[in-house]
Design a protein around this motif. Structure first.
Motif, mmCIF file in Angstrom:
data_model
loop_
_atom_site.group_PDB
_atom_site.id
_atom_site.type_symbol
_atom_site.label_atom_id
_atom_site.label_comp_id
_atom_site.label_asym_id
_atom_site.label_seq_id
_atom_site.Cartn_x
_atom_site.Cartn_y
_atom_site.Cartn_z
ATOM 1 N N ASP A 257 0.813 -1.209 0.000
ATOM 2 C CA ASP A 257 0.000 0.000 0.000
ATOM 3 C C ASP A 257 0.853 1.267 0.000
ATOM 4 N N ARG A 258 2.149 1.129 0.388
ATOM 5 C CA ARG A 258 3.012 2.304 0.458
ATOM 6 C C ARG A 258 4.183 2.247 -0.527
ATOM 7 N N LEU A 273 6.026 5.484 -1.581
ATOM 8 C CA LEU A 273 4.997 6.508 -1.732
ATOM 9 C C LEU A 273 5.021 7.461 -0.534
ATOM 10 N N SER A 276 0.090 6.587 1.703
ATOM 11 C CA SER A 276 -0.408 5.300 1.225
ATOM 12 C C SER A 276 -1.305 5.495 0.013
ATOM 13 N N GLU A 277 -1.328 4.497 -0.862
ATOM 14 C CA GLU A 277 -2.174 4.577 -2.060
ATOM 15 C C GLU A 277 -3.627 4.739 -1.677
ATOM 16 N N GLN A 278 -4.035 4.084 -0.611
ATOM 17 C CA GLN A 278 -5.421 4.159 -0.169
ATOM 18 C C GLN A 278 -5.785 5.575 0.273
ATOM 19 N N ASN A 281 -5.876 7.874 -2.838
ATOM 20 C CA ASN A 281 -7.069 7.639 -3.654
ATOM 21 C C ASN A 281 -8.313 8.251 -3.022
ATOM 22 N N SER A 290 -1.340 10.589 -9.705
ATOM 23 C CA SER A 290 -0.870 9.385 -9.017
ATOM 24 C C SER A 290 -0.080 9.817 -7.788
ATOM 25 N N PRO A 291 0.092 8.950 -6.831
ATOM 26 C CA PRO A 291 0.781 9.327 -5.594
ATOM 27 C C PRO A 291 2.228 9.748 -5.856
ATOM 28 N N CYS A 293 6.029 9.651 -5.523
ATOM 29 C CA CYS A 293 6.850 8.467 -5.291
ATOM 30 C C CYS A 293 8.323 8.836 -5.287
#
Length: 391
Positions: A257-258, A273, A276-278, A281, A290-291, A293
């Protein structure tokens, strides 16, 4: 056993066993000494006597253990015999370190684990790749939560190239009766172990595998495998291996997730990241955003001590109570995955974990009965092969 010396006996002086003999005789393991070896084949015993003058050489493990010369044994026999030898050694009060794999099928390994628990003795397995700083760092990053929840694991491990000449070098090789499998049971036990250990012990809950038997080689067991697995948290994984790809690839990729971690060519890269992607989003409103990175090259923390490292850790565990890096009981995990891959292919269907161990044993026995391998009365031998770099 004295307080500062652990006396080892090696069971089997083939390629791996003779390697451990050399390590111990060279004094590379502090607190350990080699006091005896044994092998069931006379030519190997005669070779051992000439190679290591003065070292006691026995015909079988029982007589070696009963001699009173050893406190611990290293089991370096053919795969099927690992549990049998270990169970016998535990019954005689020995500490036991087994070579990989733990065995050929889970049912026999479970009995070995029960014997180990009942004995109260130290039990280890030669998962020397757990000593590799790269995989130790990956495990640390996953267990600490740095990578977040695991979402995907992919391992392409096709740099196990083996020619027909390799398979022809021993009648037991690449046969169901002699070896119990191919690339999954011979070359990949380390990878199958690391596949779950390095991500914090995450085991699949179901497997769908496609094993190809004798692909590009005249053998009866699997040498090309593609498998898909699912985990109980919704993550998925793919494992691809072959002994006929040239050049091969070794790329282990873990997505969380990270971010994402990749181990390839002896290097680790972490695409981390910022959030976290969650979380990203949930707050993001831009269609193609996009996150953020960051690419991080994780520096190497040194050379892996490999087999010597496991021997040292095992010795320290017996003499000083040090925690084992590779407890023998954990050998069942990677073997469970490889057994499930075989069973999935044989049944041409999904296999849930835990699987039906009796069914797997029955299917394996069908192949053993039809195997081309017939155990020789005697075994001719030459000096063991140099296994440097083969794990």
């Amino acid at each position: 056993m004295s307080e500062n010396k652990l006396r080892f006996g090696i069971i089997g002086v083939g390629n791996m066993g003779s390697g451990h003999v050399k390590t111990l005789l060279a004094g590379q393991v502090e607190g350990a000494e080699l006091t005896a070896v044994c092998d069931g084949f006379e030519p190997k015993r005669e070779w051992a006597k000439k190679e290591w003058p003065g070292l006691p050489v026995f015909e079988d493990s029982a007589s070696m253990i009963d001699s009173g010369l050893v406190d611990a044994v290293v089991v370096a026999t053919p795969h099927y015999d690992h549990p049998t030898e270990a169970i016998q050694a535990f019954a005689k009060g020995m500490h036991v370190l087994i070579e990989k794999p733990a065995g050929v099928y889970v049912k026999q390994v479970r009995k070995m684990n029960e014997a180990a628990a009942a004995s109260g003795k130290t039990f280890g397995i030669m998962y020397n790749q757990r000593m590799n700083p790269l995989y130790q760092k990956l495990r640390e990053l996953v267990v600490s939560g740095e990578l977040g929840e695991i979402r995907r694991t992919n391992w392409i491990i096709t740099n196990w190239y083996r020619s027909q000449a390799y398979y022809d070098s021993g009648s037991w090789r690449a046969t169901w009766a002699g070896e119990g499998g191919g690339v999954l049971i011979n070359q990949c036990p380390h990878n199958l172990d690391l596949w779950q250990w390095a991500v914090g012990g995450l085991m699949p809950v179901r497997v769908r595998a496609f094993c190809q038997f004798g692909k590009h080689r005249s053998i009866e067991v699997e040498n090309d495998v593609t498998a898909y697995v699912e985990y109980d948290n919704g993550a998925t994984g793919v494992f691809i291996t072959s002994t006929a790809d040239a050049p091969g690839t070794n790329r282990f990729e873990v997505t969380g997730d990270r971010g994402k971690i990749v181990i390839e060519d002896g290097k680790m890269t972490f695409w981390r990241l910022r959030e976290s992607e969650q979380e990203f989003n949930a707050r993001n409103k831009a269609s193609f955003a996009s996150p953020e990175c960051w690419k991080i090259d994780i520096p190497s923390s040194g050379k892996s001590p490999e087999h010597r490292g496991i021997l040292q850790n095992f010795t320290n565990a017996v003499l000083k109570g040090e925690k084992l890096v590779a407890p023998g009981e954990e050998g069942i995990y990677g073997l469970t995955i490889s057994n499930a891959m075989h069973l999935s292919t044989w049944l041409d269907d999904w296999v849930d974990l835990p699987f039906n161990e009796d069914l797997h044993e029955a299917e394996l026995n069908k192949r053993i009965a039809a195997s081309s391998f017939k155990k020789p009365e005697t075994e001719q031998t030459a000096a063991p092969a140099d296994l440097t770099g083969t794990h």
